[in-house]
Write a protein that holds these residues in place. Structure first.
Motif, PDB file in Angstrom:
ATOM      1  N   GLN A   1      27.929  -1.743 -33.776  1.00  0.00           N
ATOM      2  CA  GLN A   1      28.433  -2.392 -34.982  1.00  0.00           C
ATOM      3  C   GLN A   1      27.841  -1.788 -36.245  1.00  0.00           C
ATOM      4  O   GLN A   1      28.252  -2.148 -37.343  1.00  0.00           O
ATOM      5  N   GLY A   2      26.857  -0.904 -36.097  1.00  0.00           N
ATOM      6  CA  GLY A   2      26.292  -0.228 -37.252  1.00  0.00           C
ATOM      7  C   GLY A   2      24.962  -0.788 -37.711  1.00  0.00           C
ATOM      8  O   GLY A   2      24.371  -0.266 -38.653  1.00  0.00           O
ATOM      9  N   SER A   3      24.480  -1.854 -37.050  1.00  0.00           N
ATOM     10  CA  SER A   3      23.172  -2.386 -37.434  1.00  0.00           C
ATOM     11  C   SER A   3      22.074  -1.499 -36.857  1.00  0.00           C
ATOM     12  O   SER A   3      22.256  -0.809 -35.856  1.00  0.00           O
ATOM     13  N   ALA A   4      20.906  -1.534 -37.523  1.00  0.00           N
ATOM     14  CA  ALA A   4      19.825  -0.622 -37.156  1.00  0.00           C
ATOM     15  C   ALA A   4      18.672  -1.367 -36.508  1.00  0.00           C
ATOM     16  O   ALA A   4      18.430  -2.546 -36.788  1.00  0.00           O
ATOM     17  N   THR A   5      17.948  -0.686 -35.638  1.00  0.00           N
ATOM     18  CA  THR A   5      16.682  -1.150 -35.072  1.00  0.00           C
ATOM     19  C   THR A   5      15.652  -0.066 -35.320  1.00  0.00           C
ATOM     20  O   THR A   5      15.841   1.088 -34.909  1.00  0.00           O
TER      21      THR A   5
ATOM     22  N   VAL B   1      19.124   0.202 -46.557  1.00  0.00           N
ATOM     23  CA  VAL B   1      20.274  -0.340 -47.271  1.00  0.00           C
ATOM     24  C   VAL B   1      21.089  -1.097 -46.225  1.00  0.00           C
ATOM     25  O   VAL B   1      21.623  -0.476 -45.301  1.00  0.00           O
TER      26      VAL B   1
ATOM     27  N   GLN C   1      19.533  -6.569 -38.923  1.00  0.00           N
ATOM     28  CA  GLN C   1      18.800  -5.327 -38.671  1.00  0.00           C
ATOM     29  C   GLN C   1      17.489  -5.715 -37.997  1.00  0.00           C
ATOM     30  O   GLN C   1      16.954  -6.795 -38.245  1.00  0.00           O
ATOM     31  N   ARG C   2      16.956  -4.831 -37.157  1.00  0.00           N
ATOM     32  CA  ARG C   2      15.753  -5.163 -36.394  1.00  0.00           C
ATOM     33  C   ARG C   2      14.659  -4.140 -36.595  1.00  0.00           C
ATOM     34  O   ARG C   2      14.916  -2.946 -36.715  1.00  0.00           O
TER      35      ARG C   2
ATOM     36  N   ARG D   1      27.116   1.776 -41.396  1.00  0.00           N
ATOM     37  CA  ARG D   1      27.010   1.143 -42.696  1.00  0.00           C
ATOM     38  C   ARG D   1      25.568   0.887 -43.074  1.00  0.00           C
ATOM     39  O   ARG D   1      25.218   0.877 -44.235  1.00  0.00           O
ATOM     40  N   THR D   2      24.708   0.585 -42.093  1.00  0.00           N
ATOM     41  CA  THR D   2      23.291   0.399 -42.377  1.00  0.00           C
ATOM     42  C   THR D   2      22.634   1.758 -42.505  1.00  0.00           C
ATOM     43  O   THR D   2      22.862   2.652 -41.702  1.00  0.00           O
ATOM     44  N   GLU D   3      21.831   1.874 -43.523  1.00  0.00           N
ATOM     45  CA  GLU D   3      21.181   3.150 -43.785  1.00  0.00           C
ATOM     46  C   GLU D   3      19.680   2.941 -43.810  1.00  0.00           C
ATOM     47  O   GLU D   3      19.171   2.147 -44.593  1.00  0.00           O
ATOM     48  N   VAL D   4      18.967   3.646 -42.955  1.00  0.00           N
ATOM     49  CA  VAL D   4      17.509   3.632 -42.961  1.00  0.00           C
ATOM     50  C   VAL D   4      17.063   4.874 -43.720  1.00  0.00           C
ATOM     51  O   VAL D   4      17.218   5.991 -43.238  1.00  0.00           O
TER      52      VAL D   4
END
Lengths: 150, 151
Positions: free
Chosen positions: B136-140, A124, A131-132, B114-117
């Motif tokens: 910042q809440g972004s995912a890798t 989400v 996203q990466r 905020r990003t949810e995996v």
């Protein structure tokens, strides 16, 4: 031995219509060349902020594409002769985030073997954020997906 | 403690209140307890009367005297009001600061995630996955593949 990595940058962009998702995808090859400073080619320079922290020193765009997709429908993006990206916008959350399924299919190196999902994820994501996905081995390189909804 | 039954009469006698039994005076004279009590009362009365100084305000001092009276009247209530007003203001400010801190602190951690995996999986044998988040809440999402499998 240089490490070879494919960096796939994937962008999601959300259009004004609620049932259509604008998609922007880019594949970037990242290698470890032993440079003193990181190198980004002309197109890769646009993604410097999303790439600079990775442990590679050379970034070259292999492929990029823009398109759109619908919620519930799978869209595909061929990276190279072995890797294909599939993404499916699932739905839009109440808070504006987009739920998206991302799959990287990889053909087997062995003959007569079916392709496999190298990576299958459900996320989400927030519009406007990258996203990466980084897929790779210790010496051969990685496949990195940047997902962004604008 | 005076145990004599006529002790209350002795008090009234000292105060000059007329008592029915006219021999109370004689009783006070003869009763050790009542006599001693009346004597103590008399001593106290004398001491008070002698300690009170009769102050007189001269004509030249009258204005200063009245000024002091007015100043005391006007100052005291204000000082009390200002104390309570200041205390209330401090308490209100402290409450607002604490509330703001709770609201702010309560909001920041959510913004970072905020990003949810929701899930990550691979069909590749020997491969491992992991997830990291930026500030910042972004995912890798990381996929580690054994050599020879990726390309």
């Amino acid at each position: 031995m240089n490490s070879v990595a494919f960096l796939l940058v994937f962008f999601h962009a959300v259009s004004g219509a609620d049932d259509v998702v604008s998609i922007e995808v880019a594949a970037i090859k990242a290698t470890q060349e032993g440079r003193d400073e990181k190198f980004f080619d002309g197109k890769a320079a646009a993604y410097r902020a999303q790439l600079k922290d990775l442990d590679f020193d050379t970034f070259v765009v292999v492929k990029s594409s823009k398109g759109s997709g619908s919620f519930g429908k799978e869209a595909s993006f061929v990276i190279d002769d072995r890797h294909t990206l599939y993404l499916t916008p699932v739905d839009k959350q109440d808070d504006g985030r987009i739920k998206v399924k991302t799959r990287v299919e990889m053909k087997s190196s062995r003959p007569n073997q079916p392709p496999k999902n190298a990576l299958n994820t459900m996320m989400v994501v927030v519009p406007g954020e990258h996203q990466r996905f980084v897929l790779g081995g210790p010496d051969e390189g990685s496949l990195v997906i940047l997902a962004k909804l604008d | 403690m005076n145990t004599c039954k006529r002790f209350p009469e002795a008090e009234r006698f000292f105060d000059g209140i007329e008592v029915r039994n006219s021999d109370i005076s004689e009783h006070v004279s003869n009763c050790p307890e009542c006599g001693a009590y009346v004597a103590r009362l008399d001593a106290i009365r004398s001491a008070v009367a002698g300690g009170l100084a009769k102050g007189e305000i001269a004509d030249g001092q009258f204005n200063a005297f009245m000024s002091g009276v007015r100043g005391r009247i006007e100052t005291d209530p204000k000082s009390q009001r200002s104390f309570w007003a200041a205390s209330s203001l401090v308490a209100a400010s402290l409450l607002m600061a604490v509330s703001a801190f709770v609201i702010i602190s309560g909001g920041a951690p959510e913004a970072q995630a905020r990003t949810e995996v929701q899930f990550v999986e691979t069909d590749l044998e020997g491969a491992t996955t992991s997830v990291t988040y930026s500030e910042q809440g972004s995912a890798t999402v990381w996929l580690n593949v054994p050599d020879g499998e990726m390309w």
